[in-house]
Motif scaffolding. Structure first.
Motif, PDB file in Angstrom:
ATOM      1  N   SER A  42       9.440  -2.084  -1.818  1.00 12.52           N
ATOM      2  CA  SER A  42       8.729  -1.374  -2.880  1.00 12.52           C
ATOM      3  C   SER A  42       9.662  -0.440  -3.651  1.00 12.52           C
ATOM      4  O   SER A  42      10.647   0.058  -3.119  1.00 12.52           O
ATOM      5  N   LEU A 102       4.458   1.348   6.282  1.00 17.05           N
ATOM      6  CA  LEU A 102       4.637   1.425   4.830  1.00 17.05           C
ATOM      7  C   LEU A 102       6.107   1.298   4.439  1.00 17.05           C
ATOM      8  O   LEU A 102       6.434   0.694   3.419  1.00 17.05           O
ATOM      9  N   LEU A 111       0.794  -1.226   0.000  1.00 12.90           N
ATOM     10  CA  LEU A 111       0.000   0.000   0.000  1.00 12.90           C
ATOM     11  C   LEU A 111       0.828   1.278   0.000  1.00 12.90           C
ATOM     12  O   LEU A 111       0.276   2.353   0.169  1.00 12.90           O
ATOM     13  N   ALA A 171      -1.680   4.390   0.077  1.00  8.91           N
ATOM     14  CA  ALA A 171      -1.807   4.911   1.446  1.00  8.91           C
ATOM     15  C   ALA A 171      -1.082   6.243   1.586  1.00  8.91           C
ATOM     16  O   ALA A 171      -1.551   7.128   2.298  1.00  8.91           O
ATOM     17  N   SER A 172       0.047   6.396   0.903  1.00  3.04           N
ATOM     18  CA  SER A 172       0.755   7.675   0.988  1.00  3.04           C
ATOM     19  C   SER A 172      -0.084   8.792   0.387  1.00  3.04           C
ATOM     20  O   SER A 172      -0.114   9.906   0.919  1.00  3.04           O
ATOM     21  N   PHE A 188       6.199  13.903  -0.130  1.00  4.27           N
ATOM     22  CA  PHE A 188       6.113  14.276   1.282  1.00  4.27           C
ATOM     23  C   PHE A 188       6.963  15.514   1.582  1.00  4.27           C
ATOM     24  O   PHE A 188       6.591  16.332   2.421  1.00  4.27           O
ATOM     25  N   HIS A 220       8.832   2.487  -5.074  1.00  2.00           N
ATOM     26  CA  HIS A 220       8.294   3.828  -5.301  1.00  2.00           C
ATOM     27  C   HIS A 220       8.646   4.810  -4.198  1.00  2.00           C
ATOM     28  O   HIS A 220       8.043   5.861  -4.098  1.00  2.00           O
ATOM     29  N   VAL A 279       2.070   3.306  -2.110  1.00  6.34           N
ATOM     30  CA  VAL A 279       1.606   4.431  -2.935  1.00  6.34           C
ATOM     31  C   VAL A 279       0.177   4.872  -2.577  1.00  6.34           C
ATOM     32  O   VAL A 279      -0.028   6.037  -2.214  1.00  6.34           O
ATOM     33  N   LEU A 322       1.745   5.722  10.146  1.00  3.62           N
ATOM     34  CA  LEU A 322       1.475   4.829   9.015  1.00  3.62           C
ATOM     35  C   LEU A 322       2.744   4.526   8.235  1.00  3.62           C
ATOM     36  O   LEU A 322       2.930   3.414   7.731  1.00  3.62           O
ATOM     37  N   GLN A 323       3.624   5.515   8.159  1.00  6.98           N
ATOM     38  CA  GLN A 323       4.870   5.266   7.421  1.00  6.98           C
ATOM     39  C   GLN A 323       5.699   4.164   8.063  1.00  6.98           C
ATOM     40  O   GLN A 323       6.446   3.469   7.371  1.00  6.98           O
ATOM     41  N   MET A 365       7.662   9.006  -3.296  1.00  6.18           N
ATOM     42  CA  MET A 365       6.969   9.395  -2.067  1.00  6.18           C
ATOM     43  C   MET A 365       7.784  10.434  -1.297  1.00  6.18           C
ATOM     44  O   MET A 365       7.236  11.354  -0.701  1.00  6.18           O
TER      45      MET A 365
END
Lengths: 342, 444
Positions: free
Chosen positions: B397, B80, A85, A89-90, B407, B399, A87, B76-77, B403
């Motif tokens: 990941s 992630l 998630l 979720a960000s 951010f 990406h 991408v 959350l990060q 991000m």
């Protein structure tokens, strides 16, 4: 009841809490922007702001609680969903951040009513449920590939999936519908008949696409020969109850009577659908890789978390009651008699 | 393992945390100061202090908003960007994370009530009571999240057998050896920083020509509190050094450029490292031994006891120097200020001294930042010291770079937005105006 069922039920209840309070919040932002464009904001802005101001921070905590809780009870979700998630979720996070902080910036700096800003705020509120609802689509399975590096999300399949889009449509219309009904009632309680009438109209309008998209999701689930659909059939009576509650709510709105009852029925309508959806998803958290059972945390941690949760609720429930007493159900506050902001 | 994802995940986490802790520190410290001002106001029946509480609370809303949203991002990060780490952390130490959300909930609820019930209670004391859960909630959430961080530095409360975690004891994991000093240091430096930030504002107003008694009262109160918190910071900082010597000697050794285990260890201040040679440094004999073991002749473990791949980066020495120097400087400035008030020296009203006080706020923030960089970079290459390296914890990941860009733009917007809003808020409603307004209502 086993601990993992207890854990997921607790989290599901909190997620439901978030869905309701966040819907009111997101929808309110949209209606505020819409009323600004159509020149009706003098009717709506006040009521919306009175409700949102003291609670916007609390709304956020529901979400935090959910994702902290799920990592605690089901640590493997961090591995699977965390990796996939990144991408989506960000993106949701960035929108939430802009929305949350700018609400405070605007409200407290004395610069209200900027059109472009209100529009961005309103639209961001609709993109958030859309981006968060992607998780629901992914959990149905078929969008995640496992390779030696770990789980990978198939963006192409996800973006072209009719199921994904029908879930997005459902989440957005649900947000608008929930919010409109709540504000109809809230405005009436505040003695603001004009705002209440306008919100009632919006609620009636958004009820129709809501029900269409709900059927859309069911049809999409069925046509993909989905494991989930079979289990939903077994629980179809709950979905039917939800449908009846929808009709009852809609009728109350139509008849312009008992808005308080309409809000209650609305919450039950979404609760039955939400829990029927959740129960029928059992036991998968992410089909077919992750079930409630194999991702559950060790027993010691689970027991400690449950104890902490109960202790936390003992603090939380009276505090939330206090908020309701002071703001939501306080006649003086909602009708704007006492201006006692810091 | 995905090398570039590991690298970018570290950068993104660093950017997020470095941004978040500025607002988080304000979130922890300011409610205490509001509470003290409000209490002093009620006790002395002095409207100025009540106004102080009110104005600080108004500004606090803005910083808390940014703190809340970036805290949500950070939360959350963690999952992630560090899914593998969180999977393990979820089994071991979900409890403090979970408790943190409750503290946060509690704080959010009562802050909302506090902000929206000014003048609503006949009895001001009732309103003050609302602030107690806010202040407690803020400090508790800092405490719980710091416990999680302390665990990463000193993992315990479990056994690892063939890669499987067994015998998990959540409370033992929480009350790890790093916890007391870390929590105490985080809390007290947050209080200290907030006192000096608000003191900067008061000093700025006075330097710009306002001669209002309100600013003088504020400055005096804040410098007094700032002094107390700084003394506490220095004492706890010393305990932290002793903790490191005992449990994490490689961090202390890297921070001090103490390469060889030796007795009578000197403290290295400043200097640069050139090809493994320390140049231009001031060496104070015995002090590192005193710092580590309260004994000038004690043996201090050096980096030679650790394999090179487990050495933290040596540049953390600079962070250590900056943090300690600022702490000492602020101790000195606030002490001089209080002494001058007592002895009625007039130089504290001079422009140059006020300018130094103004610098105090930003300097304290820099100390917070460097302190965290020291703590975090100092435990590299581990994410769970001794158990999991940072690279093993990161996402796979592809990406993360994108991000990071998104951010970074976001934080830039938030920084500008919050500063502009705060500035506008107080510029449009200066203290003179607010006092006039309140006295016309008959409140003063």
């Amino acid at each position: 009841m086993s601990l993992e069922i207890l854990g997921i039920s607790v989290l599901w209840i909190f997620l439901f809490g978030y869905v309701i309070v966040a819907s009111i919040d997101f929808g309110a932002g949209f209606f505020n922007a819409y009323s600004l464009i159509t020149g009706k904001n003098h009717i709506l802005s006040k009521v919306i702001k009175r409700y949102l101001s003291p609670v916007w921070e609390i709304t956020n905590v529901f979400l935090v609680f959910f994702f902290v809780g799920i990592v605690g009870f089901f640590p493997q979700t961090a591995y699977y969903y965390g990796t996939i998630l990144l991408v989506p979720a960000s993106v949701a996070l960035i929108l939430l951040t802009i929305r949350g902080s700018y609400y405070a910036f605007e409200s407290y700096s004395g610069m209200r009513g900027h059109k472009g800003y209100a529009l961005a705020y309103g639209l961001a509120g609709l993109f958030i449920p859309a981006s968060l609802s992607v998780v629901l689509t992914i959990s149905e399975g078929g969008f995640v590939m496992m390779n030696e590096a770990g789980p990978q999300l198939d963006y192409g399949a996800l973006l072209t999936s009719p199921l994904a889009w029908s879930i997005v449509a459902l989440s957005v219309t649900a947000v608008l519908y929930i919010s409109a009904i709540f504000l109809t009632w809230y405005a009436q309680k505040a003695g603001d008949q004009k705002a209440s009438d306008l919100m009632r109209k919006y609620a009636l309008v958004w009820g129709i696409p809501l029900i269409i998209s709900a059927f859309g999701v069911i049809i999409e689930l069925r046509s993909t020969d989905n494991w989930h659909y079979e289990q939903m059939i077994d629980l179809s009576w709950l979905f039917i109850v939800s449908g009846i509650l929808f009709l009852a709510t809609y009728w109350l709105l139509w008849a312009k009577s008992k808005y308080g009852l309409a809000v209650t029925l609305l919450i039950f309508q979404f609760a039955t659908a939400f829990f029927a959806y959740g129960i029928s998803h059992y036991p998968y958290l992410l089909y077919p890789y992750l079930t409630v059972h194999d991702s559950f945390t060790n027993e010691t941690m689970a027991i400690v978390l449950v104890v902490a949760f109960i202790a936390g609720l003992c603090l939380l429930v009276p505090s939330i009651y206090l908020v309701f007493k002071l703001f939501i159900f306080n006649k003086g506050y909602i009708s704007g008699e006492d201006e006692t902001h810091v | 393992m995905n090398e570039s994802a590991v690298f970018w995940s570290r950068i993104l986490t660093e950017v997020t945390l470095s941004f978040h802790i500025i607002y988080a520190t304000l979130g922890v410290g300011v409610p205490i100061l509001i509470m003290i001002a409000h209490w002093v106001g009620i006790k002395n029946n002095d409207e100025h202090y009540i106004l102080m509480a009110r104005r600080w609370a108004r500004g606090f809303v803005i910083t808390v908003a940014v703190g809340v949203v970036t805290g949500t991002v950070m939360g959350l990060q963690l999952s992630l960007l560090w899914p593998n780490f969180m999977q393990v952390a979820g089994q071991l130490i979900a409890l403090p994370l979970f408790l943190e959300t409750f503290a946060f909930f509690f704080e959010a609820i009562f802050l909302g009530i506090y902000l929206y019930t000014w003048d609503r209670f006949e009895n001001q004391k009732k309103h003050l009571l609302l602030l107690i859960p806010v202040a407690i909630g803020a400090s508790m959430s800092a405490m719980f999240i710091t416990i999680l961080n302390a665990f990463m530095n000193a993992p315990q409360g479990f056994d690892m057998v063939d890669g499987q975690l067994i015998n998990i004891q959540p409370l033992v994991a929480m009350f790890n050896p790093a916890m007391p000093t870390k929590v105490a240091h985080v809390l007290v430096t947050a209080y200290m920083t907030c006192a000096f930030i608000l003191a900067s504002i008061a000093a700025y107003k006075l330097m710009r020509g306002s001669n209002h008694i309100y600013h003088k009262k504020a400055l005096y109160l804040l410098m007094k509190l700032g002094f107390i918190f700084t003394v506490a910071t220095v004492i706890i900082g010393d305990f932290s050094g002793k903790y490191l010597a005992e449990y994490q000697p490689e961090k202390l050794a890297a921070a001090e450029w103490h390469f060889e285990t030796s007795e009578n260890a000197p403290l290295v201040l400043f200097g640069v490292l050139d090809d493994g040679e320390i140049k231009y440094a001031i060496e104070i004999p015995y002090i590192l031994s005193v710092l580590a073991h309260s004994n000038p002749t004690a043996e201090v473990i050096g980096l030679d006891q650790f394999p090179v791949e487990e050495h933290p980066p040596y540049y953390i020495h600079y962070f250590f120097d900056v943090m300690v120097m600022i702490g000492m400087f602020m101790l000195f400035v606030s002490a001089i200020y209080l002494l001058a008030i007592w002895r009625k020296w007039s130089f504290i009203r001079s422009k140059w001294f006020r300018f130094i006080v103004i610098l105090g706020g930003p300097l304290s923030v820099i100390a917070i930042e460097t302190g965290w960089w020291l703590a975090e970079v100092g435990r590299q290459p581990w994410v769970l010291r001794g158990y999991m390296t940072t690279a093993e914890g990161a996402t796979t990941s592809n990406h993360v770079e994108l991000m990071l860009i998104l951010f970074s733009i976001l934080y830039f917007i938030l920084a500008v937005g919050s500063i502009v809003t705060l500035h506008r808020m107080f510029k449009n409603n200066p203290i003179v105006k607010e006092i006039a307004k309140r006295s016309s209502k008959g409140d003063v």
